[in-house]
Design a protein around this motif. Structure first.
Motif, PDB file in Angstrom:
ATOM      1  N   ALA A   1      35.573  34.000  78.388  1.00 51.19           N
ATOM      2  CA  ALA A   1      36.876  33.610  78.949  1.00 51.19           C
ATOM      3  C   ALA A   1      36.790  32.228  79.586  1.00 51.19           C
ATOM      4  N   ASP A   2      35.711  31.961  80.313  1.00 50.35           N
ATOM      5  CA  ASP A   2      35.544  30.646  80.933  1.00 50.35           C
ATOM      6  C   ASP A   2      35.403  29.561  79.876  1.00 50.35           C
ATOM      7  N   PHE A   3      34.674  29.883  78.817  1.00 50.67           N
ATOM      8  CA  PHE A   3      34.468  28.900  77.754  1.00 50.67           C
ATOM      9  C   PHE A   3      35.789  28.562  77.068  1.00 50.67           C
ATOM     10  N   LEU A   4      36.615  29.562  76.786  1.00 48.01           N
ATOM     11  CA  LEU A   4      37.897  29.311  76.133  1.00 48.01           C
ATOM     12  C   LEU A   4      38.797  28.447  77.015  1.00 48.01           C
ATOM     13  N   ARG A   5      38.787  28.690  78.322  1.00 53.20           N
ATOM     14  CA  ARG A   5      39.572  27.849  79.228  1.00 53.20           C
ATOM     15  C   ARG A   5      39.054  26.418  79.219  1.00 53.20           C
ATOM     16  N   LEU A   6      37.745  26.290  79.179  1.00 54.52           N
ATOM     17  CA  LEU A   6      37.120  24.972  79.190  1.00 54.52           C
ATOM     18  C   LEU A   6      37.506  24.177  77.944  1.00 54.52           C
ATOM     19  N   VAL A   7      37.457  24.817  76.787  1.00 51.61           N
ATOM     20  CA  VAL A   7      37.821  24.151  75.536  1.00 51.61           C
ATOM     21  C   VAL A   7      39.285  23.735  75.549  1.00 51.61           C
ATOM     22  N   ALA A   8      40.139  24.616  76.043  1.00 51.35           N
ATOM     23  CA  ALA A   8      41.565  24.292  76.091  1.00 51.35           C
ATOM     24  C   ALA A   8      41.830  23.106  77.008  1.00 51.35           C
ATOM     25  N   ALA A   9      41.056  23.001  78.093  1.00 55.33           N
ATOM     26  CA  ALA A   9      41.240  21.889  79.028  1.00 55.33           C
ATOM     27  C   ALA A   9      40.738  20.569  78.460  1.00 55.33           C
ATOM     28  N   ASN A  10      39.882  20.641  77.450  1.00 49.39           N
ATOM     29  CA  ASN A  10      39.313  19.428  76.854  1.00 49.39           C
ATOM     30  C   ASN A  10      39.905  19.137  75.480  1.00 49.39           C
ATOM     31  N   ARG A  11      41.192  19.316  75.340  1.00 50.92           N
ATOM     32  CA  ARG A  11      41.838  19.077  74.059  1.00 50.92           C
ATOM     33  C   ARG A  11      41.742  17.620  73.631  1.00 50.92           C
ATOM     34  N   TRP A  12      41.445  16.742  74.574  1.00 50.39           N
ATOM     35  CA  TRP A  12      41.272  15.325  74.235  1.00 50.39           C
ATOM     36  C   TRP A  12      40.174  15.129  73.201  1.00 50.39           C
ATOM     37  N   LEU A  13      39.182  16.022  73.197  1.00 53.41           N
ATOM     38  CA  LEU A  13      38.083  15.897  72.251  1.00 53.41           C
ATOM     39  C   LEU A  13      38.578  16.096  70.824  1.00 53.41           C
ATOM     40  N   LEU A  14      39.490  17.031  70.623  1.00 53.36           N
ATOM     41  CA  LEU A  14      40.061  17.252  69.295  1.00 53.36           C
ATOM     42  C   LEU A  14      40.943  16.084  68.891  1.00 53.36           C
TER      43      LEU A  14
END
Length: 596
Positions: free
Chosen positions: A574-587
């Motif tokens: 769950a923490d990892f999914l939140r982290l990825v969503a917060a870093n959408r700039w990478l995509l």
């Protein structure tokens, strides 16, 4: 011409509506595995998944239906399994048929709320916030590692420190690639003991700057593994050199430091070597009129090869980003390209009927022939000399059962050496070839199967890559091998992410959603901990016909690979999914389409 295909149960229904009368046309296309024709035509040839179908005479405007299916129990998982690169072979020349939409749909990021911690992937070891924000001073001045980070930020359109602001550098006795960051209201201090530590401290700072004002605090960080890799198959699909440079940028942003370059396989040998130039000259292009047909291609002909100038540019780019490049030459199997160009590497009296998983016959070189050793030793010498990393991957995966058992020459060698069966002969061959690598001053690497054989396998201090799961890696570690974990169920990023028929990718190892990339332990057996030296993501290119298709398959799942390779502790899903969503700039930095 109009051409449509749809999955219907275990089979595929295709409809061809010609815009002219056709007489004696042959329909050609590529599939992911060998295919049969159940109705609408007669299969008249092919190679592996490439299929040729003789069609009846067709009239302009009259729809013609063709019913096809995968052989040997394969079932189309999604639209990526539809016929690829269809065209008609006619007396007037080949006619391309429309291929439709290719590649992934836009990426859907989870909407799971705000993160608790730093918006950095992978997460640092420790972070202690102090409150307030930082407007840094000018810092220590020029540094090669931080200059590489600034250049990376500029290439990817990312926020970096403005002119007049910088980082104070201090040397510290830290482990390789480790660093400390201290951020105060007027100063950023970076402590590290080597280039990698300074680079990765800069990368973490780059991540923090994308989130807005720079918060104050103290951060310390070090990688769990020294080997943090990503593999790319450029044999099935030729990626432009610039795409490889872009991949190196992505790897650096995630603190990955090993690029495994797979440029040789059944379908091509793409490196422009001097010792046997015919090898790449005759296989760099595939398609109509070439030595090999349009396997895994959306075009009538496609391909390319990498010059030594390309290699030099890739190595220079990688070096600036603290990335080592591991080349792979792939033997004894996956060698259709090699044996088609050099048939002398197979025993002409071999009457074996073995077929590879990809449907190829005769895809292995024969270790009982002097010509095999002459060729392989020359390739090992030249390829190894091109790459300063000092490691050479020899391949050694998916050798078909029973290979060489129909070869009188191989049988004679086995009797002479006291060997029993395919695995023993493979182990003998890999041990001898690895000894050549060592004699050249390099360390051999291979896939997990190289541990097979009564001789103990490849030996020679080789690193083995465990790909079918973690079990073979654990067993290899117990035998004394160093192991890189790359289990397909978690880090094969060519796997589809779901069972949705509108998804894209393979499924033989199961579906690999984002959450599965962190749902495993790289060291499941503590007794082998010292032998597990790394984690590596893998990308095979059977489903890729355009470079742009790569990014939405890698991102965001490669972030999970990076997290498992770097972080000392496993991050909850769950923490990892939140982290990825917060870093959408990478995509966004790699033009990955996002669902709205």
């Amino acid at each position: 011409m109009d051409w449509t295909c749809a999955i219907e149960g275990d089979r595929i229904l295709c409809t061809l509506t010609p815009d002219r009368d056709l007489r004696g046309a042959v329909l050609c296309f590529s599939g992911m595995a060998p295919m049969r024709v159940d109705a609408g035509g007669t299969r008249v040839g092919g190679l592996g998944g490439f299929t040729e179908v003789a069609l009846p005479d067709l009239s302009a405007g009259a729809p013609h239906k063709l019913l096809i299916a995968y052989s040997d129990g394969f079932r189309p998982a999604n639209r990526a399994w539809l016929p690829m690169g269809p065209y008609l072979r006619t007396d007037a020349g080949p006619i391309a048929l429309p291929v439709g939409d290719l590649g992934c749909r836009p990426v859907v990021l989870p909407d799971v709320g705000e993160i608790d911690g730093l918006p950095v992937v992978p997460q640092p070891s420790t972070w202690r916030a102090r409150g307030g924000t930082c407007t840094p001073d000018a810092g220590s001045g020029a540094d090669a590692a931080l200059s590489a980070v600034a250049a990376l930020a500029a290439r990817r359109g990312l926020v970096w420190l403005p002119e007049g602001q910088g980082v104070h550098l201090e040397h510290a006795d830290l482990a390789p690639d480790a660093y400390e960051l201290e951020i105060t209201p007027g100063r950023i201090t970076l402590r590290a003991g080597d280039y990698g530590g300074r680079l990765y401290g800069g990368i973490t700072l780059l991540h923090l700057l994308q989130a807005g004002p720079l918060g104050c605090g103290t951060l310390s960080d070090a990688p769990r593994f020294g080997w943090r890799g990503q593999h790319l198959d450029t044999a099935r699909h030729f990626y432009a050199p610039q795409t490889i440079l872009d991949l190196l940028d992505l790897m650096a942003l995630l603190k990955l430091n090993r690029f495994h370059w797979h440029f040789a396989d059944d379908e091509a040998f793409r490196l422009q070597i001097d010792c046997y130039p015919e090898l790449w000259q005759k296989t760099e292009m595939r398609g109509e009129g070439h030595l090999l047909p349009a396997l895994f291609s959306a075009e009538i002909e496609a391909g390319g090869s990498y010059s030594k100038a390309d290699v030099a540019a890739i190595l220079t780019h990688a070096r600036a980003l603290n990335i080592e490049v591991l080349p792979e030459i792939e033997v004894p199997a996956h060698a259709v390209a090699l044996t088609r160009v050099m048939p002398q590497l197979r025993d002409p009296a071999d009457n074996g009927a073995e077929v590879s998983v990809q449907g190829y016959r005769g895809d292995a070189v024969n270790p009982a022939l002097p010509e095999t050793w002459e060729v392989l030793e020359a390739i090992v010498q030249e390829v190894g000399a091109l790459f300063p990393f000092g490691h050479l991957h020899l391949g050694c995966d998916e050798l078909p059962e029973g290979t060489w058992m129909g070869s009188p020459r191989a049988r004679a060698l086995m009797e002479e050496e006291g060997l029993d069966g395919t695995d023993d002969l493979q182990g003998w061959m890999m041990q001898r070839l690895a000894a050549t690598v060592v004699a050249n001053g390099q360390r051999p690497c291979a896939w997990e199967e190289a541990a097979k054989g009564s001789n103990g396998g490849i030996g020679n201090g080789a690193i083995l890559f465990s790909w079918t799961g973690q079990g073979p890696g654990i067993e290899a570690a117990k035998q004394g091998y160093d192991v890189v974990m790359c289990p397909a169920q978690h880090v094969y990023l060519d796997m589809a992410q779901s069972d949705d028929p509108d998804d894209w990718g393979a499924r033989w190892a199961g579906f690999v959603p984002l959450s599965e990339t962190v749902n495993w332990d790289p060291i499941p057996d503590s007794s082998t901990a010292e032998r597990i030296i790394g984690v590596q993501g893998t990308f095979w290119s059977e489903f890729t016909s355009r470079d742009a298709q790569l990014w939405p398959m890698l991102l965001p799942r490669i972030e999970g690979v990076a997290a498992m390779a770097w972080q000392q502790t496993q991050i909850p899903q769950a923490d990892f999914l939140r982290l990825v969503a917060a870093n959408r700039w990478l995509l966004t930095a790699f033009d990955v389409p996002l669902a709205t």
